[in-house]
Each structure stands twice: as structure tokens, then as C-alpha cells.
Design a protein around this motif. Sequence first.
Motif, PDB file in Angstrom:
ATOM      1  N   LEU B  34      50.656  55.923  57.250  1.00 47.91           N
ATOM      2  CA  LEU B  34      51.377  56.271  56.024  1.00 47.91           C
ATOM      3  C   LEU B  34      50.422  56.313  54.840  1.00 47.91           C
ATOM      4  CD1 LEU B  34      54.660  54.207  56.555  1.00 47.91           C
ATOM      5  CD2 LEU B  34      54.076  56.514  57.313  1.00 47.91           C
ATOM      6  N   LEU B  35      49.336  55.552  54.918  1.00 49.94           N
ATOM      7  CA  LEU B  35      48.303  55.588  53.882  1.00 49.94           C
ATOM      8  C   LEU B  35      46.982  55.166  54.506  1.00 49.94           C
ATOM      9  CD1 LEU B  35      47.735  55.994  50.840  1.00 49.94           C
ATOM     10  CD2 LEU B  35      48.140  53.543  50.535  1.00 49.94           C
ATOM     11  N   GLY B  38      41.037  54.045  51.002  1.00 44.50           N
ATOM     12  CA  GLY B  38      40.891  54.437  49.610  1.00 44.50           C
ATOM     13  C   GLY B  38      41.703  53.609  48.647  1.00 44.50           C
ATOM     14  N   ASP B  39      42.652  52.847  49.157  1.00 44.86           N
ATOM     15  CA  ASP B  39      43.436  51.972  48.288  1.00 44.86           C
ATOM     16  C   ASP B  39      43.052  50.531  48.625  1.00 44.86           C
ATOM     17  OD1 ASP B  39      45.628  51.014  46.605  1.00 44.86           O
ATOM     18  OD2 ASP B  39      46.402  53.046  46.824  1.00 44.86           O
ATOM     19  N   ASP B  40      43.814  49.563  48.134  1.00 44.81           N
ATOM     20  CA  ASP B  40      43.512  48.164  48.467  1.00 44.81           C
ATOM     21  C   ASP B  40      43.737  47.883  49.944  1.00 44.81           C
ATOM     22  OD1 ASP B  40      42.928  46.913  45.774  1.00 44.81           O
ATOM     23  OD2 ASP B  40      44.844  47.864  45.387  1.00 44.81           O
ATOM     24  N   GLY B  41      44.680  48.595  50.537  1.00 45.26           N
ATOM     25  CA  GLY B  41      44.967  48.410  51.953  1.00 45.26           C
ATOM     26  C   GLY B  41      45.487  49.704  52.538  1.00 45.26           C
ATOM     27  N   ALA B  42      45.526  49.773  53.850  1.00 43.56           N
ATOM     28  CA  ALA B  42      46.114  50.917  54.525  1.00 43.56           C
ATOM     29  C   ALA B  42      47.527  50.546  54.952  1.00 43.56           C
ATOM     30  CB  ALA B  42      45.279  51.305  55.732  1.00 43.56           C
ATOM     31  N   VAL B  43      48.348  51.543  55.232  1.00 43.17           N
ATOM     32  CA  VAL B  43      49.724  51.295  55.663  1.00 43.17           C
ATOM     33  C   VAL B  43      49.970  52.028  56.974  1.00 43.17           C
ATOM     34  CG1 VAL B  43      52.168  51.425  55.076  1.00 43.17           C
ATOM     35  CG2 VAL B  43      50.465  51.123  53.264  1.00 43.17           C
ATOM     36  N   LEU B  44      50.432  51.280  57.955  1.00 43.75           N
ATOM     37  CA  LEU B  44      50.614  51.798  59.304  1.00 43.75           C
ATOM     38  C   LEU B  44      52.049  51.535  59.733  1.00 43.75           C
ATOM     39  CD1 LEU B  44      48.882  52.893  61.739  1.00 43.75           C
ATOM     40  CD2 LEU B  44      48.610  50.509  62.418  1.00 43.75           C
ATOM     41  N   ASP B  45      52.728  52.595  60.173  1.00 43.11           N
ATOM     42  CA  ASP B  45      54.085  52.423  60.683  1.00 43.11           C
ATOM     43  C   ASP B  45      54.000  51.923  62.123  1.00 43.11           C
ATOM     44  OD1 ASP B  45      56.665  52.550  61.546  1.00 43.11           O
ATOM     45  OD2 ASP B  45      57.014  54.621  60.931  1.00 43.11           O
ATOM     46  N   VAL B  96      40.496  48.524  61.444  1.00 46.28           N
ATOM     47  CA  VAL B  96      39.723  48.382  60.215  1.00 46.28           C
ATOM     48  C   VAL B  96      38.380  47.769  60.597  1.00 46.28           C
ATOM     49  CG1 VAL B  96      41.645  48.229  58.591  1.00 46.28           C
ATOM     50  CG2 VAL B  96      40.814  46.162  59.711  1.00 46.28           C
ATOM     51  N   GLY B 130      40.428  51.772  57.491  1.00 45.54           N
ATOM     52  CA  GLY B 130      39.746  51.272  56.307  1.00 45.54           C
ATOM     53  C   GLY B 130      38.648  50.324  56.708  1.00 45.54           C
ATOM     54  N   GLY B 131      38.049  49.702  55.704  1.00 45.86           N
ATOM     55  CA  GLY B 131      36.979  48.780  56.029  1.00 45.86           C
ATOM     56  C   GLY B 131      36.319  48.224  54.791  1.00 45.86           C
TER      57      GLY B 131
END
Lengths: 327, 327
Positions: B34-35, B38-45, B96, B130-131
Amino acid sequence: MSPGGTGPTTLAQLGEFALIAELVRDLPASDDVLLGPGDDGAVLDVGGSVVVSTDVLVEGVHFRRDWSGPADVGRKAVAVNVADVEAMGARPQGIVVGFSAPGDTEVRWVLDLAAGLRAECDAARVNLLGGDTTRGRDVTLSVTALGTLDGRAPVRRDGARPGDELAVVGRLGWAAAGLLVLSRGFRSPRAVVDVQRVPQVPYGQGAVAARAGATSMVDVSDGLLADLGHVARASGVVIDVRTGAVAIDEPLQTVGAATRVDPLLLVLTGGEDHALAATFPPGRVPPGWTVIGAVGARQDDGPGVTVDGAPFAGVPGFDHFRPGARR
Amino acid sequence: MSPGGTGPTTLAQLGEFALIAELVRDLPASDDVLLGPGDDGAVLDVGGSVVVSTDVLVEGVHFRRDWSGPADVGRKAVAVNVADVEAMGARPQGIVVGFSAPGDTEVRWVLDLAAGLRAECDAARVNLLGGDTTRGRDVTLSVTALGTLDGRAPVRRDGARPGDELAVVGRLGWAAAGLLVLSRGFRSPRAVVDVQRVPQVPYGQGAVAARAGATSMVDVSDGLLADLGHVARASGVVIDVRTGAVAIDEPLQTVGAATRVDPLLLVLTGGEDHALAATFPPGRVPPGWTVIGAVGARQDDGPGVTVDGAPFAGVPGFDHFRPGARR
């Protein structure tokens, strides 16, 4: 095992499996932990979507053993990661920890670090879900934090809109002030040194901001202006910080006077505080947050951050690979 | 940026933000992301519950740059972590990555490592979410893998029951054979050396086993007998391995003959293959899995693992903190 007694005193003597057994002993777990440490993976009920973020802390880069005790290092590792999950508007639920250290590391030091991890997990209300321990030359902590959105949309960096208010919650400038006095050989004011060792993350405020309708949010880790710059560019807006609205807390004034560094500079560019900065539609800023600016439309020179309406002259960033980077 | 051309050649020259930009450029993402980065965290469904596991790989402990190229190191870091998620019966979805390296590391080497990460993510059908990159004396990769149970219960280590069949899928002994020949200065048989560099994880078979009704499952990372020992003790059973049912693949016979090491020893005690071992109710072993033993009730001397009905004399474990540990 009795570290400090007649038991093994170094990691090499203790061994990996005994260390792990010690680290997970009597580990508390909340109801959303469906399976904790001890299997190939842990299982966490996140109710749909999970927010995940990871950070690595390396001795000599992110902490110094002569400045920070092991419990501080453990607490900081949790705090900086959970802050990222907060900044997505999620409710932090758990962490996994990768740990590497030289074989001659004292067991006592590692157990104290683990106690710090647990204490901060407790403060942040997150579960320690598992981890991996291995040998390495540097003491390194890599923490991955997970949280649930509880059915909400994530609060991203690209949602700030002209007319929004800019607000913050948490410390700003304290960690940089602590670093400044430590780097000059002092240990006080104790309040800022403590924050440098362990940031005071405003736990729970990420979800508060999300429920209040925050349009964008970021964790202030690189410095307020630097992190707002990420938001401004992602959102295609100008974010203006009003210095008259920014609190210069008392210990920052003390440090500023003693070091001849403008305390406002610490607030605007100091990193590692892990406060939260967010934008809200007018009138939606939740209690406990301080309005310090506003969002405007992008101008001819593109999106960015201004201070009292003008560009800020300074170097707000920090790069881990550049020689001469602090510490 | 043009590494290899006139661009920066070391991480210190390139800088952290340029490195990250390069690492996430044109990153593919599946619909359940879902994201992304690039942000503070990633979003995974994840559709309810998430399986999470983390592993740390340190240069000189888990890989050697003179034995493994950067792409191999990147692929291995993904493979060993995703294998843990497979072993819970979950469908791996994302990772990540925490990365630390000295400032004088060549950018080319890191980009090749990132290419390996991506290649193995592609093979495992997981997203890079992310990482974090930072400076450190050792090249260290800490990967956290996430997956969804798709509504199923996790396949744990404590569910093996007397009467179950023991089955495996994936390579066994190949990575240890590869280590053996590399440590003696050879580079062949190429097949086992390749597996030592990058384990051939049987991607997708974790969920296959779960759907088939596996009662317990484990990722074979420390060695077959050692990992089955975890299952036997957690389940309170005896697991018997029938050596007549264990395949001694051709390259293992070659290595055994050349090194005078019993290839059966490599199969039973060699680590790092990241095969899957699982127990199934009779008749439920899925196609592609090989039955190599059975589960029995615990005897007077407690739960454990037997080989052809008798205790096995050997040292099946590996401890990262002990001096003299391999490599």
C-alpha cells in the motif's frame, strides 16, 4: 546463568543459545501476539495492514559506550524505530531485533542492553517479537518495528495542503543540545544529555494525529527543517515555520548561553529528538500539540521550507557516509 | 550517478541520500504494497496476521567477499530470511533491509549487492519495502521478512505428533559441501559452491505444506538433526531419520570422495541449506516432498532425534560466539 557471579562473563564463553534463552526469559506479550519468539518467525495480529520500519544503530556512529550505558542504547534502539511507526499514524505493536557484537563483549553489558530494550518496549507498549544474535566487530542493533493502522489510512509525507496548520509534539533541540555538551566534555544539563541518550518519543500521539485528521506527518530524526523539507517536497507545498511560536525550552537557553550556539538553531536543525511534526486542516490540531507554522502554496522557486517567510541559511542535513560527520 | 564512470566510487563520496535514491530507483511493487519506501515506514496489506522474522549477516561470519560476490551476498540475505517465513507456512510478501558498511566501500560493490537483493526478491516474489543505510566497520546486512498466513494458522515447531511422517523439500548438505571445498581452497564442484553462496530455498513450499496439513515445520539452517531437535523438544516427541530414505546427491558423493568426509554427515549436520523439514499426518505429504522418517512417542530419555532408531554421535550445532567457530 549468573552473570557477575561465577558464570560466563563474555559472549564467547556464554554462547549464542544461552544468550538467546536469557534474552527471551519471561518475556511479556500482549493479546495481539499470536506467537512470540522461539520459532522461525513470530506472528502478530495486525488486523489488515501492517506498518513496518527499520533502523540500524552502530557503535561509534549512533552511540558511544563512554557516553551511553547499555540500557540507554537498548532504549534508544527501540525508541527511534517505534517513532517511525508512530509517524505513519499507526499503533506500534512489536519489534524484532538483530544484534551483533564481538565475542569478548561482556554478558553483563548485553543483558543490561536487553533490559533497556524491554523497558522501552514497555514504555512504548510494544512487544519484543524475536531477533537474531551474531558475531561482529561493531556492536550493532538493527530494529524493525511493526504496527497496525487499525483500519485507518496511513499518514504519509505527501498530503500537506495549503491552508493546513503545522504542529509538533515532543522535544525539539534537546538531543542536539545534549550532543553539544557531551562533545565538549560536559555531562550537564542532565535533562538534555538524557534525551541525547534516549529520545523522549511522544508515544501514542501518532495515532492521535491520524484520528484528528492529520494530512501529513514525519518523525523528526534529521532535524525539523530537514524533515519538513521531505514533507514539503513530497507534498509540493511551502511549509513556513514561525520562530515566535517555537518554544526555546529552558535547558536549551542554558546550553546556548554556555556554548554560544543559538538555541533556535538547535531547535530548527538538531536531529535525533524523534518528535512528531504533522500538518492538520485548520482547527483540527489535537490537544497537546503546538502550532508552529502553516502550509502555503508552492512559489516560483518550488516547494520547500521557509522560516518566518524567508529561506533559512544553514545545513540542516546529516549524511552517514561523509567523512567528518559528527562522532 | 554513473558508478564505474566518472561518478563517485566510494560510499563516502556518494553519500547516504544518493545511495538510497539509487537503491530504490524503479523498485517494483505488488498490489499488496500500500506504501513503499520513502516515508517513515512502509505499509503492507497482510489481511489479518503478519509473520515476521529477522536475520543478520555479517562479513567474515556469514559471508566472505573473497568467496562470494556482492550479488551472491544480497541474494543470500533475502533467501535465508524468506525461508523463515516459509517455515511458518506463510506466504512471503516483503522485506526491509538494514545495511551498514565502511565509508570506503565501493559504490559498484553495493549496487551489485542491491541488484542481488532485487533478483532474489523477484525469485521469492517478495517486495523490497524499505531499509536503512549507515556506516560501520563490518559490512552487515540485517533483513526482516514479512508474510501473510492468508487466514491459516501458523505451522509451529511444537505440533509434531507420534505417527506423523517426516518429509523434506530443498537441498540438504549442499551448502556444507560447498563450504568444505571452499575452505580447502577449491572452487568446484560448482553446484555445491553456488549453493553455499546462495541457498536454493524451495519458495512457495511453506504454504504448500501448510495447506497440506503440516503439523510442524522448520527451516533447516543449523543442520537437519539440530533443527529437528528443536521440533522434537518443542513437540515432546522422538523424530527418527531413516538414512536409507535420505538422498545423497551426486555432487555430495564427489565431495565426500575427494575430502574423505562421509557425505551422509553433510546431509545430516550441514547448515545453511534452508531446506524445509515438516511433519504431516500419514498420507498427507504433498508432491515434491521426500519422506525421510517418522515421528514417535517420547521414550525414557526424553524427546529428541534418532538416526535409524539410535542416538546420533556428532556435534550438530553451531554457535556464533564461540571462538574457533567456522570461518
